[in-house]
Design an enzyme around this catalytic site. Structure first.
Site, PDB file in Angstrom:
ATOM      1  N   GLU A  98      -2.316  -8.012  -8.172  1.00  0.00           N
ATOM      2  CA  GLU A  98      -3.318  -7.743  -7.089  1.00  0.00           C
ATOM      3  C   GLU A  98      -2.383  -8.932  -6.450  1.00  0.00           C
ATOM      4  O   GLU A  98      -3.514  -9.678  -6.326  1.00  0.00           O
ATOM      5  CB  GLU A  98      -4.220  -7.478  -7.205  1.00  0.00           C
ATOM      6  CG  GLU A  98      -4.962  -6.141  -5.597  1.00  0.00           C
ATOM      7  CD  GLU A  98      -5.261  -7.575  -4.418  1.00  0.00           C
ATOM      8  OE1 GLU A  98      -4.563  -7.365  -3.941  1.00  0.00           O
ATOM      9  OE2 GLU A  98      -6.199  -7.607  -4.861  1.00  0.00           O
ATOM     10  N   CYS A 142      -6.511  -9.437   1.244  1.00  0.00           N
ATOM     11  CA  CYS A 142      -5.078  -9.454   1.294  1.00  0.00           C
ATOM     12  C   CYS A 142      -4.194  -8.171   1.246  1.00  0.00           C
ATOM     13  O   CYS A 142      -3.217  -7.603   2.019  1.00  0.00           O
ATOM     14  CB  CYS A 142      -4.861  -9.583  -0.631  1.00  0.00           C
ATOM     15  SG  CYS A 142      -6.076  -8.237  -1.310  1.00  0.00           S
TER      16      CYS A 142
END
Length: 494
Positions: free
Chosen positions: A254, A288
């Site tokens: 991720e 993110c």
């Protein structure tokens, strides 16, 4: 506990059901309190010997845990979730001190954490294969089995939540985990380890090792590690993938993002403005999946921008432990300077700063050395600007205008990232049409940065692969065995 008072006084490694000093070292690190700039811990990074002890300890615990029924694992995970709920304020306070996010946000993170454990507790007993009928009364069946010792490597923006997201599905499937937090935020993963022990997992099932790149390398290259799950930057993710590939280890990555948020002229303006703030300023912009490229249709550009600036200027910055604070400090001094550097380059390239983008010094003298900045809104942005192309990872929103749906889709997808995307519109057909074309693993319609644990989360392209959360994650923490059963005689070719 108040800001400026906490100091770590116990070991930050966890092995065999207890806090321990590492058996060997690969360096030392300092952890800071972002709100004050104080050092709250100086700790030893785990060396190869300590990593091996943690893995072997987890391997022994795996043999016990993997033999428990799904219902037995379910009950223990539910107990861990209950303890997290009970200790929510304590854990959230620790997140604020070590990470800098507001107590308001930290409590939401802890809520999501215990919900994640509850969700996977419910799935623990549902792991099953399938039966396949074959000719002549023969049949086959599949078994979904755990992998073994998994490694979780966390990021500093959601320390406790990421540890929960990685460990809950791993443990539900019958695996053990060795977890390495970011060296910037080493504290709260220990709380999760202690909670798992209190809930009744075998000693060693969830171990914590501290350290930086060297410690991570020892973990990824360990022959007894079956899988690596990493949250962090693209360059580090590439290295982890390379190291894991040498041992044929599956990975979940991720990674970063530069996500588009598309605001059409028929949107609900109030919700679109709130969505843009949610997409850019949670956790001081250090998220993110943030929608930092805000594309606004020209018909509403001026009105939207005016409202965004007005709401951004109202954000209360300050002591993260105060109930009315909505933005705390950034993670550390170098990162603050990096984010401010992006704003400087944006201005040099022709962007206009409508608000923020500079250092903020709170009135409280104990906060004067903290890492604060005012949230920033940039306009006059172009697609080729550094602030539009690169992940800033701070409270900086770039507003761009567009004319047509086809145009904005082409521009939105013109990136090497593909973690998330969002669209605000009242036209339900357009909403689904647009998200179908967006090259992103996680898309939002008329909202942004919500994280239901029932939904898979992850990216496309260089934002990584594999998923966190949702039922599908069970597949990433287990392996499939096929069994073929012959009910007749063997038909031999010999």
């Amino acid at each position: 506990m108040s800001t400026g008072t906490f100091v770590v006084s116990q070991p930050l490694n966890y092995r065999g059901g207890a806090r321990v000093e590492p058996a060997d070292a690969s360096g030392t690190e300092k952890a800071f309190e972002p709100a004050t700039g104080r050092v709250i811990a100086t700790f030893t990074c785990s060396g190869e010997k300590e990593v091996n002890l943690a893995v072997q300890n987890a391997k022994a615990a795996f043999k016990i845990w993997s033999q428990k029924s799904g219902m037995e694992r379910c009950r223990i995970l539910l107990e861990a979730a209950r303890i997290i709920r009970e200790r929510e304020d304590e854990i959230a306070t620790m997140e604020c001190i070590n990470n800098g996010k507001s107590i308001f946000e930290a409590r939401l993170d802890i809520d999501i954490s215990w919900q994640c454990l509850e969700y996977y507790a419910g799935l623990a007993a549902s792991m099953a294969g399938e039966h396949i009928q074959l000719p002549g009364g023969s049949f086959g069946y599949t078994r979904r089995e755990p992998l073994g010792v998994c490694v979780g490597i966390g990021a500093w923006n959601y320390p406790f939540q990421i540890a929960s997201w990685k460990s809950a599905p791993a443990l539900a499937c019958g695996n053990a985990m060795v977890f390495k937090p970011s060296p910037f935020t080493p504290v709260s993963a220990l709380l999760l380890a202690e909670i798992y022990s209190e809930a009744g997992v075998p000693p060693g099932l969830f171990n914590v090792v501290q350290g930086g790149a060297a410690t991570g390398q020892f973990l990824c290259q360990h022959p007894d590690v079956a899988k690596v799950s990493f949250t962090g930057s693209v360059p580090t993710g590439m290295k982890i993938m390379e190291m894991s590939a040498k041992g044929i280890k599956p990975v979940t990555l991720e990674l970063g993002g530069k996500s588009p948020l598309i605001i059409f002229s028929d949107c609900d303006m109030n919700n679109a403005v709130k969505g843009a703030l949610m997409a850019n300023f949670l956790t001081q912009g250090q998220v993110c999946c943030n929608g930092t490229r805000v594309f606004v249709q020209k018909e509403i550009l001026d009105k939207f921008t005016e409202e965004v600036v007005k709401q951004t200027q109202r954000i209360k910055i300050g002591d993260p432990l105060l109930e009315d604070t909505r933005m705390g400090p950034l993670i550390n001094r170098p990162h603050l300077e990096r984010v401010l550097g992006f704003v400087k380059v944006a201005k040099e390239q022709g962007a206009k700063v409508l608000c923020g983008g500079d250092i903020y010094v709170p009135e409280d003298p104990k906060l004067k050395d903290g890492y604060y900045m005012r949230p920033c809104v940039l306009t006059n942005c172009r697609d080729d600007m550094t602030c539009v192309k690169e992940e800033i990872f701070g409270p900086v929103m770039s507003i761009l205008s567009f004319d047509t749906e086809a145009e904005v889709l082409e521009r939105a997808n013109d990136t090497t990232f593909g973690l998330a995307a969002g669209v605000f519109t009242r036209d339900i057909q357009r909403a689904h049409r647009v998200v179908a074309e967006l090259q992103a693993g996680t898309c939002f319609i008329n909202n942004y940065n919500v994280s239901p644990v029932e939904l898979p989360f992850g990216g496309y392209k260089k934002s990584g692969f594999g998923r966190e959360n949702g039922r599908v994650t069970i597949e990433y923490y287990s392996q499939l065995k096929t069994v073929c059963v012959e009910m007749g005689d063997v038909e031999s070719a010999f």
